[in-house]
Design an enzyme around this catalytic site. Structure first.
Site, mmCIF file in Angstrom:
data_model
loop_
_atom_site.group_PDB
_atom_site.id
_atom_site.type_symbol
_atom_site.label_atom_id
_atom_site.label_comp_id
_atom_site.label_asym_id
_atom_site.label_seq_id
_atom_site.Cartn_x
_atom_site.Cartn_y
_atom_site.Cartn_z
ATOM 1 N N GLY A 52 0.871 -1.168 0.000
ATOM 2 C CA GLY A 52 0.000 0.000 0.000
ATOM 3 C C GLY A 52 0.909 1.218 0.000
ATOM 4 N N ARG A 114 10.612 -1.236 -4.487
ATOM 5 C CA ARG A 114 9.430 -1.291 -5.363
ATOM 6 C C ARG A 114 9.534 -0.123 -6.339
ATOM 7 N NH1 ARG A 114 4.520 -3.580 -3.336
ATOM 8 N NH2 ARG A 114 3.858 -3.517 -5.506
ATOM 9 N N ASP A 263 -1.373 4.274 -6.506
ATOM 10 C CA ASP A 263 0.053 4.163 -6.200
ATOM 11 C C ASP A 263 0.853 5.344 -6.728
ATOM 12 O OD1 ASP A 263 -0.962 1.209 -6.067
ATOM 13 O OD2 ASP A 263 0.918 1.315 -4.946
ATOM 14 N N ASN A 273 -2.519 2.177 -10.326
ATOM 15 C CA ASN A 273 -2.975 1.451 -9.141
ATOM 16 C C ASN A 273 -2.875 -0.034 -9.465
ATOM 17 O OD1 ASN A 273 -4.061 1.439 -6.436
ATOM 18 N ND2 ASN A 273 -6.012 0.772 -7.305
#
Lengths: 371, 371
Positions: A52, A114, A263, A273
């Protein structure tokens, strides 16, 4: 409403560590994972133990504190005694700069965990900036304390942001309506309370009854494992569906509103996202259902003109073929596994931020609200 | 191209049994299941050991042979000796009608195995009709032989139908194109060769190279387990994706054509197929990609004016929450699990049948081609 366990927590003083709820084990196991090294924080982000966009930002910020702690103590000592500096460095810096060097090393490293969630980069930059002017002047211990304060501030701000998103969005959820969401943009994706789910929590706190449909969200099932669990824990009526059932549920007029997290959002409102979000947005449009995004302003990346510039993380094929406890596809099968997609701004009815709802989603409206 | 194992096979003479490839174990195990009672055939259909509308029809037809064999021998004997008739009956029929009674009992029972695929009802009706006029005249043994012949004829016809569908549709798949399919409408769903996949097999046999994207098809993963496996076995370039990635793959212009199978088609062309098909059709439309259905004429149910009249099977929530070897959702979660959805005719570019392609999909065109 009862509270689910804490997503992420700093334990102890500046020499402490990060405690994460290991989200890969939910909903059948509620287990915490203590990260005492930056490598462990990196692994937790990469393996989605914490996930998240906002929660990744907080974990990364705390990871910086852990990371500089790992090396600054010995480095500072070495520096005081012998003038030797940071790991792998060849003596270009004075002892004081060993901290700066390590800080850079740690933030560069965490940045690789990430590629898509902008809050990660935002938090790392904010951490580095916070001590930038003091690197030459203050001892390592002091700098580390400052970094911890900043990480805790990011966490605390995120709580406030989630509440504000909930407050701004709550009125969108009407009595007796159906809301569909994809992936998990709940308390588990943030410090607390969530973004998309914050809107639902706030509507429930205002006493409205409504039904939520949670897409299970393949391959990693954040909807089934996390969203369904969070809503159930808070006593909200939730029904789990497979991703490919969303169109049918919409056709049966059970859904009046879609809300997802984000995101990364480009300057024009194009929104990256979780994979599947773009499809849900198209299906919502085909059924005349408004599609909303809920995200803190830190999710906006105004340096990107449009979603075309957002890098899309490609993940391990085994998440699809072997991720569920059983091999579900033949050996050697070719797999495409993008973790995200980009929903064009034209499909988004509004973006719910902590500062208000951006509606319609246009660049000038975004800049007006965010900057 | 190598041949995958046989989906379904009758072993022996009229006193023989049905051998099914247990599709729930694919792709990791290739195991056969011998069904010597009608209850075992019913269970195999219900549990999707055999699935796909045409294959269900064949299995049910063979199930009739097994079913009348189970009881006709004892029933005939009882009738000859004492005038007692079929199980649970109260003596309304002459001994010869014990067979008719059992036949009715067996077909009624098999009809309850799955509610949506029309081929099931079509095959059962055809079996009953085949012996209808002979029930009073011929001995049980002879009738059973006639039923076996009819079941084998349905199977054999299905092979021919699949080849014809492939031949009619092959030209739709162009060199270097991308084709997306949902669920499994391959050799495993039919006697052999498939419907949607028949089109691809035929295009490949004509020497064209193209790429197939197979939706994994939650919850039971027929795309990942069966379609990916069949295409791989035949040397066709196949990439597995999760259902929620279809929109992204379309957006990246990797898909030029969608082809799926069908479980029941109404008189106006509305098509019931595996859950998720309707969503794929909407996504194809949004990207300007033609969406085709491939199905034998036995899939049409001209007694239904539109798709609204097609009953949609609701299946066990545990298929979603526990079907993958691991519990993926919290205990007690509410689940919606429709097995099918209906794609409106307006979204379908054409229906590829063994008699030709119905295009555009309109009632008069359908009646013209089918009847």
């Amino acid at each position: 409403m009862s509270q689910p366990p804490r997503t992420i927590e700093w334990i102890g003083d500046a020499a402490g560590f990060v405690r994460l709820l290991d989200q890969t084990l939910l909903p059948t196991q509620v287990e915490y994972r203590d990260c005492r090294t930056v490598e462990e924080v990196w692994e937790a982000i990469r393996m989605l133990r914490v996930r998240g966009a906002p929660a990744i930002g907080i974990a990364a910020a705390m990871g910086v504190v852990v990371g500089v702690g790992q090396a600054t103590a010995p480095l500072a000592l070495e520096g005081e005694e012998s003038g030797v500096r940071g790991m792998g460095q060849t003596g270009m810096f004075a002892p004081r700069n060993a901290f700066a060097e390590r800080l850079r090393e740690v933030t560069d490293y965490l940045r690789t965990s990430r590629p898509t969630a902008v809050n990660l980069f935002w938090a790392l930059e904010r951490m580095a900036k916070h001590v930038e002017r003091h690197l030459e002047k203050l001892p390592a211990e002091k700098l580390r304390g400052m970094l911890l304060e900043e990480a805790l501030r990011i966490e605390e701000e995120d709580r406030g942001i989630c509440r504000a998103i909930g407050a701004h969005g709550a009125a969108l959820v009407g009595e007796g309506q159906g809301v569909l969401t994809h992936c998990n943009a709940g308390g588990l994706a943030t410090a607390d309370y969530g973004t998309a789910l914050a809107v639902m929590f706030a509507a429930a706190e205002q006493g409205r009854k409504f039904a939520v449909f949670a897409d299970e969200t393949r391959p990693l099932l954040q909807g089934a494992r996390l969203t369904a669990w969070e809503l159930q824990q808070r006593g909200i009526d939730v029904t789990l569906i497979c991703d490919n059932m969303a169109a049918q549920v919409m056709r049966e007029r059970r859904v009046h509103l879609v809300i997802t997290g984000a995101d990364r959002i480009a300057a024009n409102g194009d929104t990256a996202n979780k994979i599947g979000t773009y499809g849900v947005a198209l299906l919502a449009k085909a059924h005349g259902i408004p599609f909303y995004v809920a995200a803190p302003s830190s999710t906006f990346d105004l340096s990107l003109a449009s979603g075309d510039a957002i890098p899309i993380e490609q993940r391990d094929p085994r998440e699809i073929t072997h991720g569920l406890g059983r091999q579900i596809a033949p050996d050697g099968i070719k797999v495409y596994n993008p973790a995200f997609d980009v929903t064009p701004a034209a499909l988004i009815a509004g973006i719910i931020t902590e500062k208000g709802i951006i509606r319609p989603v246009r660049e000038e409206k975004i800049r007006e609200m965010i900057t």
